[in-house]
Write an enzyme that holds these catalytic residues in place. Sequence first.
Site, short mmCIF file in Angstrom:
data_model
loop_
_atom_site.label_atom_id
_atom_site.label_comp_id
_atom_site.label_asym_id
_atom_site.label_seq_id
_atom_site.Cartn_x
_atom_site.Cartn_y
_atom_site.Cartn_z
N SER A 174 6.67 -24.92 48.96
CA SER A 174 7.58 -24.07 49.75
C SER A 174 8.50 -23.18 48.95
O SER A 174 9.23 -22.38 49.54
CB SER A 174 8.44 -24.94 50.68
N ARG A 199 17.70 -22.06 49.55
CA ARG A 199 18.59 -23.21 49.64
C ARG A 199 19.78 -23.01 48.70
O ARG A 199 19.70 -22.29 47.70
CB ARG A 199 17.84 -24.49 49.21
C1 LIG Z 1 10.87 -29.63 53.49
C2 LIG Z 1 9.73 -30.09 52.60
C3 LIG Z 1 10.01 -31.44 51.98
S1 LIG Z 1 8.22 -30.12 53.56
C4 LIG Z 1 7.87 -28.42 53.34
C5 LIG Z 1 6.57 -28.01 52.70
N1 LIG Z 1 5.59 -29.00 52.47
C6 LIG Z 1 4.87 -29.51 53.49
O1 LIG Z 1 5.07 -29.21 54.65
C7 LIG Z 1 3.85 -30.56 53.13
C8 LIG Z 1 4.30 -31.86 53.73
C9 LIG Z 1 3.29 -32.96 53.53
C10 LIG Z 1 2.96 -33.16 52.10
C11 LIG Z 1 2.59 -34.58 51.76
N2 LIG Z 1 3.30 -35.60 52.54
C12 LIG Z 1 2.68 -36.33 53.48
O2 LIG Z 1 1.50 -36.19 53.75
C13 LIG Z 1 3.53 -37.35 54.18
N3 LIG Z 1 2.78 -38.08 55.20
C14 LIG Z 1 2.97 -34.79 50.30
O3 LIG Z 1 4.02 -35.40 50.03
O4 LIG Z 1 2.22 -34.27 49.46
C15 LIG Z 1 7.38 -27.71 51.49
O5 LIG Z 1 7.08 -27.51 50.37
N4 LIG Z 1 8.58 -28.04 52.10
C16 LIG Z 1 9.40 -29.04 51.51
C17 LIG Z 1 10.66 -28.40 50.91
O6 LIG Z 1 10.96 -27.27 51.31
O7 LIG Z 1 11.27 -29.08 50.09
#
Ligand SMILES: CC1(C)S[C@@H]2[C@H](NC(=O)CCCC[C@H](NC(=O)C[NH3+])C(=O)[O-])C(=O)N2[C@H]1C(=O)[O-]
Length: 351
Positions: free
Chosen positions: A62, A287
């Site tokens: 992200s 952020r």
């Molecule tokens: C808001 C967050 C944390 S989530 C969002 C985006 N990443 C995702 O939406 C992937 C989420 C699932 C990834 C996976 N997790 C799972 O499958 C959990 N069941 C993993 O940890 O690899 C990103 O990048 N952002 C982070 C951000 O902006 O920091």
Amino acid sequence: PALPAPDMEAVDQALRNTLAAGAPGALARISEGGRALSATEGVSDKVTGAAMDTRARFRIGSVTKTFSTVVLLQLVDEKKIELDTPVNHYLPGLLPDDRITVRHLLTHRSGLSDYTNAMFDKTVPGFEAVRNKVFTYRELVDLSLAEPRTGEPGAAYQYSNTNFVVVGMLIEKATGKPVAKEYERRIIKPLKLRDTSYVHPGTQIAGLHTHGYLTPDEAGAPLVDSTEQTVSWAQSAGAMISSPADLSTFMSALVGGRLVAPQLLDQMLTMTPTDAAGTRFYGLGLRRYDLSCGTSVYGHTGTVQGFYTYAFTTRDGRRSVTAMANTSNRGVANTALGATLEGAFCGKKPA
Ligand SMILES: CC1(C)S[C@@H]2[C@H](NC(=O)CCCC[C@H](NC(=O)C[NH3+])C(=O)[O-])C(=O)N2[C@H]1C(=O)[O-]
């Protein structure tokens, strides 16, 4: 006031703690005044045993959202898009609510649900189901619209990848070009980011790169090498590839006013709190973290299968830090890694 010198002992301890929490490797790179301090622990490749390398490329997740925001705000400056105009004015009929504006997308206040919650509810099966899939933007938005919205437009901050998928659609509609071209023309080329690229739907990371390892939900289950994937589930919300140095160049150029017009940068930096402690904030695709020493740092985090990233800079852009662990779905690794920011920006803790 000048910042205290980075506490590299504390930075390295945070990296060691990140490995103790399950990451195969971790790194931090601090750039200031044309010089860089680096710290690495562990391996970037569990098969060859190659050490973590701050020159290597990796998936930034992200942190891509800040690149997408820069392109969109340049289009606002060029009067091609207006922040407080409804999205449906540009993409007729896309969203079920004409009140959702472009600004609501950039501030995560649209109320559009995040389809990745269901998609990755079961971490490894969810990843394996999509790692080679190619989605259209429309298919991703439809996944979100199949779920209830999280609130009224503008009512509250609720992070959602869907917002930045729609941002990608707006960029392509306003320019008639794929987002990859716009990232290249407006950011990557001007800043000479040689290790940064937007690759979709290819699954490879070209050149020297770090392997990422997804931690399964089941305790003790082996890590999954998740380096190769299309990241089509994220695209303009998370598919960028970069390097520690390029991310620091990008973030310091951003706050230094080299990418976005001053009045729009001010709006990007206008933050609302996202945590109860009042130390975490979100502006427009950006952020702000308020650190224990009173220093505020600006940037973005990224979580993509196998990689967790922090990319932050001071308000004047003089000191920038990229920290990365090559695992994800490991909350403690993220927490331990986050401590690198304190050491890097706050220096030695008072005795
Ligand atoms: C808001 C967050 C944390 S989530 C969002 C985006 N990443 C995702 O939406 C992937 C989420 C699932 C990834 C996976 N997790 C799972 O499958 C959990 N069941 C993993 O940890 O690899 C990103 O990048 N952002 C982070 C951000 O902006 O920091």
